[in-house]
Design an enzyme around this catalytic site. Structure first.
Site, short mmCIF file in Angstrom:
data_model
loop_
_atom_site.label_atom_id
_atom_site.label_comp_id
_atom_site.label_asym_id
_atom_site.label_seq_id
_atom_site.Cartn_x
_atom_site.Cartn_y
_atom_site.Cartn_z
N ARG A 1 6.90 -22.32 13.96
CA ARG A 1 7.72 -22.37 15.18
C ARG A 1 6.88 -22.98 16.29
O ARG A 1 6.61 -22.34 17.31
CB ARG A 1 8.18 -20.98 15.55
N GLN B 1 10.10 -28.45 16.68
CA GLN B 1 11.41 -28.00 17.18
C GLN B 1 12.56 -28.88 16.71
O GLN B 1 13.63 -28.38 16.38
CB GLN B 1 11.39 -27.93 18.71
N ASP C 1 13.60 -27.82 13.27
CA ASP C 1 13.69 -26.37 13.06
C ASP C 1 15.08 -25.95 12.58
O ASP C 1 15.95 -25.58 13.37
CB ASP C 1 13.31 -25.67 14.38
N SER D 1 16.30 -22.41 13.65
CA SER D 1 16.92 -22.27 14.98
C SER D 1 18.30 -22.91 15.01
O SER D 1 19.24 -22.32 15.55
CB SER D 1 16.04 -22.92 16.05
N TYR E 1 7.18 -13.54 15.81
CA TYR E 1 8.14 -12.74 15.05
C TYR E 1 7.95 -11.25 15.34
O TYR E 1 6.96 -10.85 15.97
CB TYR E 1 7.98 -13.00 13.55
P1 NAD Z 1 14.26 -13.45 13.42
O1 NAD Z 1 15.50 -14.08 12.90
O2 NAD Z 1 13.08 -13.28 12.53
O3 NAD Z 1 14.65 -11.99 13.99
C1 NAD Z 1 15.71 -11.82 14.90
C2 NAD Z 1 15.31 -10.88 16.02
O4 NAD Z 1 15.31 -9.52 15.55
C3 NAD Z 1 13.91 -11.13 16.62
O5 NAD Z 1 14.04 -11.36 18.00
C4 NAD Z 1 13.17 -9.83 16.32
O6 NAD Z 1 12.21 -9.52 17.31
C5 NAD Z 1 14.30 -8.83 16.26
N1 NAD Z 1 14.00 -7.54 15.58
C6 NAD Z 1 13.30 -7.32 14.43
N2 NAD Z 1 13.25 -6.00 14.15
C7 NAD Z 1 13.93 -5.36 15.14
C8 NAD Z 1 14.24 -3.99 15.41
N3 NAD Z 1 13.82 -3.01 14.60
N4 NAD Z 1 14.97 -3.70 16.52
C9 NAD Z 1 15.39 -4.68 17.35
N5 NAD Z 1 15.15 -6.00 17.15
C10 NAD Z 1 14.42 -6.34 16.06
O7 NAD Z 1 13.79 -14.19 14.76
P2 NAD Z 1 14.08 -15.67 15.26
O8 NAD Z 1 15.39 -15.73 15.91
O9 NAD Z 1 13.81 -16.60 14.15
O10 NAD Z 1 12.97 -15.85 16.38
C11 NAD Z 1 11.62 -15.51 16.11
C12 NAD Z 1 10.71 -16.00 17.21
O11 NAD Z 1 10.52 -17.40 17.14
C13 NAD Z 1 11.19 -15.71 18.62
O12 NAD Z 1 10.05 -15.28 19.34
C14 NAD Z 1 11.64 -17.05 19.13
O13 NAD Z 1 11.58 -17.16 20.51
C15 NAD Z 1 10.64 -17.93 18.44
N6 NAD Z 1 11.05 -19.33 18.32
C16 NAD Z 1 10.17 -20.30 18.71
C17 NAD Z 1 10.51 -21.64 18.59
C18 NAD Z 1 9.55 -22.71 19.02
O14 NAD Z 1 9.72 -23.81 18.63
N7 NAD Z 1 8.55 -22.43 19.76
C19 NAD Z 1 11.72 -21.98 18.06
C20 NAD Z 1 12.60 -20.97 17.65
C21 NAD Z 1 12.24 -19.65 17.77
#
Ligand code: NAD
Length: 362
Positions: A122, A127, A130, A133, A228
């Site tokens: 990530r 991006q 991705d 996303s 994550y």
């Molecule tokens: P994911 O699909 O792995 O999980 C979904 C959400 O569930 C996450 O926000 C996680 O913190 C939450 N979660 C897990 N256990 C939980 C619990 N017990 N109670 C409540 N919530 C809980 O996550 P995602 O949507 O793929 O995103 C992961 C990370 O990647 C985030 O920090 C996001 O901002 C980041 N991200 C970064 C980029 C980049 O290019 N920089 C792009 C996309 C996402």
């Protein structure tokens, strides 16, 4: 350089890896393209449309797979198709290396270069590629639409001469990519939105979308370096349970999105919380296919528990396959062009590139 793609089994996967829009871009870069007959027919993309762009269409999938330098797909192809892939060919898709471990290991043993896009780091440079996303964003939107369609009351507040209809209250569990889009969509439709997450960074994001963030009392930030979630402690689980048990009494619709990479989804909405919810409430569990965030989630079924309907699907993106394919095909195109050495017109598997190194299955 030849890029090929064979039809997915559209009973399970309606998305495609090469849309006409993207076919045009590959061809402009000098790639040759071949696809199966009727490849995008179910999405309204006729063979003629591809042919006019210069894409070759074949009936015989063996011929297609044999001729490709790069095979681009959604999921791992069926065993008969996999057996046609040969040494030094490249296969790119969302291949689920945990579930398909053995099959993928065999391909790797046979010196086939396998790239699985759910392993993309990530990082900012990745991006545009991705797929996690782009697809999660659509899934978050569609989960709200599906749950609202199943909810038998209005969503926005309506003040009428006959009286006031209160706004529906939505709780989003997990405020990652899918969760944030769910919050935005529910807000746009006039709901009052609450959200919770174990990563404290998400609080600001939730609030910037107009959601109210529910913090588990005294909790630390459970975020890994990669952004994550970490697994929660027993103490956290107890506190989260108390918070949600009270909150859920007033909530009409819950959208669950909580995931922990490489693990079964955490069960957050317990039996006793569902019993306390109002009759007619709806839970849409986007994590159902990874085991579910509720005690009762099952894929492709609507479970009725004490008047609360709990739903989840194997692949919600099959319900908006044109948008999902459009974004997926663009992500894939950006990934392929990152692998391509334009000057020497060849694929360069440069393991010093973090994007390539992390997605290549070794
Ligand atoms: P994911 O699909 O792995 O999980 C979904 C959400 O569930 C996450 O926000 C996680 O913190 C939450 N979660 C897990 N256990 C939980 C619990 N017990 N109670 C409540 N919530 C809980 O996550 P995602 O949507 O793929 O995103 C992961 C990370 O990647 C985030 O920090 C996001 O901002 C980041 N991200 C970064 C980029 C980049 O290019 N920089 C792009 C996309 C996402």
């Amino acid at each position: 350089m030849k890029i090929v793609s064979v039809s997915e089994d559209i009973k399970f996967e309606r998305r495609i890896a090469i849309t006409p829009e993207i076919a045009k871009k590959y061809i402009a870069l000098g790639f040759e393209l071949s696809i199966s007959e009727n490849y995008g027919e179910h999405l309204g993309f006729r063979d003629d449309e591809y042919k006019e762009l210069g894409v070759k269409i074949y009936k015989d999938e063996k011929e297609i797979i044999n001729s490709g330098d790069i095979i681009v797909q959604l999921g791992l192809p069926s065993d008969d198709k996999i057996s046609l892939i040969k040494k030094n060919q490249i296969l790119i898709g969302v291949l689920n290396p945990y579930k398909n471990k053995e099959k993928i290991e065999n391909l790797v043993k046979n010196k086939i270069n396998i790239f699985s896009l759910e392993l993309l780091p990530r990082i900012t440079r990745a991006q545009s590629m991705d797929i996690l996303s782009s697809q999660a964003n659509l899934a978050g939107y569609k989960a709200v639409i599906e749950s609202f369609a199943n909810f038998e009351k209005a969503i926005p507040m309506m003040m009428t001469a006959a009286g006031t209809v209160p706004a529906a209250k939505v709780l989003v569990v997990g405020a990652g990519v899918a969760g944030l889009q769910a919050i935005a969509t529910a807000k746009r439709m006039g709901a009052i939105v609450f959200a919770t997450d174990v990563r404290m960074a998400s609080k600001e994001q939730v609030e910037s979308l107009g959601g109210k963030f529910l913090t588990v009392e005294g909790s630390e930030n459970l975020e890994t370096e990669g952004g994550y979630a970490k697994e929660t402690s027993e103490d956290f689980k107890k506190k989260q349970e108390e918070l949600l048990r009270e909150t859920l009494k007033k909530i009409d619709i819950v959208i669950c999105t909580a995931l922990i990479p490489g693990k079964k989804a955490p069960v957050i909405i317990k039996d006793n919380m569902i019993t306390n919810m109002q009759t007619g409430s709806v839970i849409y569990d986007l994590a159902a296919v990874q085991g579910g965030n509720t005690a009762y989630s099952e894929v492709d079924k609507i479970i009725n528990k004490d008047g609360v309907r709990i739903m989840g699907e194997t692949n919600i993106l099959n319900k908006l396959p044109i948008s999902a394919s459009s974004l997926y095909a663009k992500n894939l195109f950006n990934f392929v062009t990152n692998l391509y050495d334009k000057e020497n017109k060849k694929i360069n598997i440069n393991l010093e590139d973090e994007i390539i190194e992390k997605t290549l299955i070794k």
